[in-house]
Design an enzyme around this catalytic site. Structure first.
Site, PDB file in Angstrom:
ATOM      1  N   LYS A  71       0.825  -1.212   0.000  1.00 31.04           N
ATOM      2  CA  LYS A  71       0.000   0.000   0.000  1.00 31.04           C
ATOM      3  C   LYS A  71       0.851   1.250   0.000  1.00 31.04           C
ATOM      4  CE  LYS A  71      -2.885   0.049   3.340  1.00 31.04           C
ATOM      5  NZ  LYS A  71      -1.935   0.597   4.298  1.00 31.04           N
ATOM      6  N   THR A  73       3.867   1.424  -1.128  1.00 35.67           N
ATOM      7  CA  THR A  73       4.519   1.438  -2.441  1.00 35.67           C
ATOM      8  C   THR A  73       3.604   2.080  -3.474  1.00 35.67           C
ATOM      9  OG1 THR A  73       5.733  -0.569  -1.866  1.00 35.67           O
ATOM     10  CG2 THR A  73       5.590  -0.009  -4.204  1.00 35.67           C
ATOM     11  N   ARG A  94       2.916   7.743   7.133  1.00 34.79           N
ATOM     12  CA  ARG A  94       3.239   7.535   8.546  1.00 34.79           C
ATOM     13  C   ARG A  94       4.731   7.213   8.717  1.00 34.79           C
ATOM     14  NH1 ARG A  94      -0.369   2.734  10.265  1.00 34.79           N
ATOM     15  NH2 ARG A  94       0.090   2.134   8.125  1.00 34.79           N
TER      16      ARG A  94
END
Length: 555
Positions: A71, A73, A94
């Site tokens: 995700k 990436t 994050r």
């Protein structure tokens, strides 16, 4: 020929001085605080711009396999694709936790040719934010215990202290400990425990605060325990919110780095999505919105966890909405949800795809439930076959679901152009975003709504302990808080073995914890732990450092 590892690819990349990235993003010198050549913090007080002029793209996913589905990436690759299409774009992610870095999941900087740099420094310590959060959390623990030792003016019941110490590593031995042993001069003995830093309420308040003074106010509202007559006690009553905020005055500033293709990236805050709210900071997201026309951000795990929490917690407190939603799917996750063992995921199996695609179907429905039409990103892996790819693409097109084969791991931004074009089209369409529930709905009904509408369950069972806590939460005036579900990421249910699209299940809430500084109530389900353990063979076993200081084994 063997593929290069993510670390090897990152080590060969050209990294630009962070000043060039800041200039590209429109960050003035007076707002830039350098942390070496390739990292910086951004002082938001010295920024201009209107965040409301920007479009926000949220990247979420279907239920993942234990190895993750790329995700981050896809998030990075999509931002690079927008950059290639001459869009003024930033990515907001994050921060990695050392727990999964040293454990099993790996880092949080993307992969292949869609990474943020410097990947090694970001995954190891970064700019010290998580250390500052750890220090602030444990300073509060020390101050609580000292207050009790020095006479306990606030009448704190040491048996009812809910605040735990933290460390940013998976360490099951610390889940339950006893402190204060050794006699009267060593403190007052009591049972305690450790959470992982990213599950700390300090992390949550840092990520939900809008500025330094809002952070201080939120810290002051944190309830850390109860008196002997069962009244909540806050940090403000202890009088130490100023000191704790002081420890976080640098950590609250978002961190500027870059993708491999030079797209500006803000990485800030890192709450887990299966035990916390799973989104980067509101400050970083709003800073990116001020500086760019398009912001690509992600939330942890699937739409049932980070996705729902983005909509009902972060977007609610941040005062914004997602203008488009990208749903990351992989053929291997679809096959696993169709009953294929992890060891067999590399083998072609279209029949398993037919069984497992019901999981993706539910996540598409979830996005629509919030009033946003999703775009599916089929994240390509080398083990995928043409027959499998075509099945998923055709399945989406037959149902009028926007979809794009995404090859950013292999090709960087170029491999995300088709996805970017689909998302640009979605951004041109007005959506009807709405929260799943209103603030006034009672906590139990909020949980019921999440379970029945987002997870597809039949209802909720509250343990006797949870029922007592539910009454306490309502009696203390916290019933208007949104809910942060702590649940397994591997299933739509609270049982990690129920893959696909389970039906006929209930979710058991075993405990409810009011996070009064963050402003939400955590509902613990299943066997979710706020302090994970390490696997039998941790990733740390493969890591090393050479004489010249370069590292190996970081993914």
């Amino acid at each position: 020929m063997a593929h290069l590892t993510d670390q090897e690819i990152a080590s060969k990349a050209t990294i630009r001085p962070i000043g060039e990235i800041a200039e590209k993003a429109g960050i003035p010198d007076e707002a830039l605080e350098l942390y070496g050549k390739y990292k910086a913090k951004v002082d938001i007080k010295n920024l201009d711009g209107n965040a409301d002029d920007s479009k926000l793209v949220l990247v979420t996913a279907m239920n993942p396999t234990p190895a993750g589905e790329g995700k981050s990436t896809v998030t990075v690759g999509l931002a690079d694709a927008f950059n290639q299409l001459d869009q003024k774009v930033m990515v907001a992610l994050r921060e990695p936790s050392l727990g999964p870095v040293m454990g099993i999941k790996g880092g949080a900087t993307g992969g292949g040719y869609a990474q943020v740099l410097p990947m090694e420094e970001i995954n190891l310590h970064f700019n010290g934010d998580l250390h500052a959060i750890t220090a602030a959390n444990n300073t509060l623990s020390a101050l609580i215990d000292n207050h009790i030792h020095q006479g306990n003016e606030l009448n704190i019941d040491q048996r009812r202290i809910t605040w735990k110490r933290v460390v940013d590593i998976n360490d099951r031995e610390l889940r339950n400990v006893v402190v204060g042993l050794g006699g009267p001069t060593q403190g007052v003995p009591r049972q305690d425990g450790f959470d992982i830093t990213v599950a700390s309420e300090i992390m949550a308040v840092l990520c939900l605060a809008t500025d330094l003074m809002d952070l201080k106010e939120r810290i002051g509202k944190i309830v850390f325990g109860y008196t002997f007559d069962k009244k909540p006690v806050t940090v403000g009553e202890l009088g130490v919110e100023g000191a704790l905020t002081l420890l976080l005055k640098e950590a609250i500033k978002p961190n500027l780095v870059q993708t491999m293709e030079g797209t500006p990236a803000l990485i800030h805050g890192g709450p887990f999505a299966n035990i916390a709210h799973g989104c980067n900071s509101i400050i970083a997201t709003n800073t990116a919105r001020k500086l760019s026309d398009i912001v690509v951000t992600e939330c942890g795990f699937g739409s049932d966890l980070g996705g729902e929490k983005f909509m009902d917690i972060k977007a609610r407190f941040g005062g914004f909405k997602p203008d488009a939603i990208v749903l990351v799917a992989t053929i291997r996750a679809l096959k696993m949800n169709g009953g294929v063992a992890k060891t067999e995921l590399g083998n072609e199996n279209v029949e398993a795809l037919k069984s497992g695609i019901v999981n993706l179907e539910k996540h598409i429905e979830n996005a629509r439930k919030f009033g946003v039409e999703p775009v599916v990103a089929l994240n390509d892996f080398v083990t995928d076959s043409d027959a499998e790819r075509n099945f998923v693409l055709d399945w989406c097109k037959e149902r009028n679901v926007k979809v794009a084969l995404t090859q950013v791991w292999e090709k960087g931004g170029k491999g995300g152009i088709d996805l970017a074009k689909e998302v640009l089209a979605a951004l041109e369409t007005e959506n009807n975003f709405k929260h799943l529930y209103e603030d006034e709905l009672p906590i139990a009904e909020k949980i019921e709504k999440i379970v029945t509408e987002v997870y597809g369950g039949d209802g909720v069972i509250f343990t006797d302990k949870a029922k007592r806590q539910l009454k306490e939460i309502e009696d203390n005036g916290w019933g208007h808080f949104p809910v942060c579900m702590a649940k397994t990421q591997y299933s739509l249910s609270d049982d990690p073995k129920k893959l696909g699209r389970p039906t006929g299940f209930t979710v058991t809430v075993r405990e409810l914890i009011a996070k009064t500084g963050a402003g939400f109530v955590v509902a613990l389900t299943g066997d979710i732990m706020t302090m994970p353990g390490l696997p039998k063979v941790p990733s740390a076993n493969a890591m090393d450092v050479k004489e010249d200081g370069t590292s190996t084994g970081l993914f």
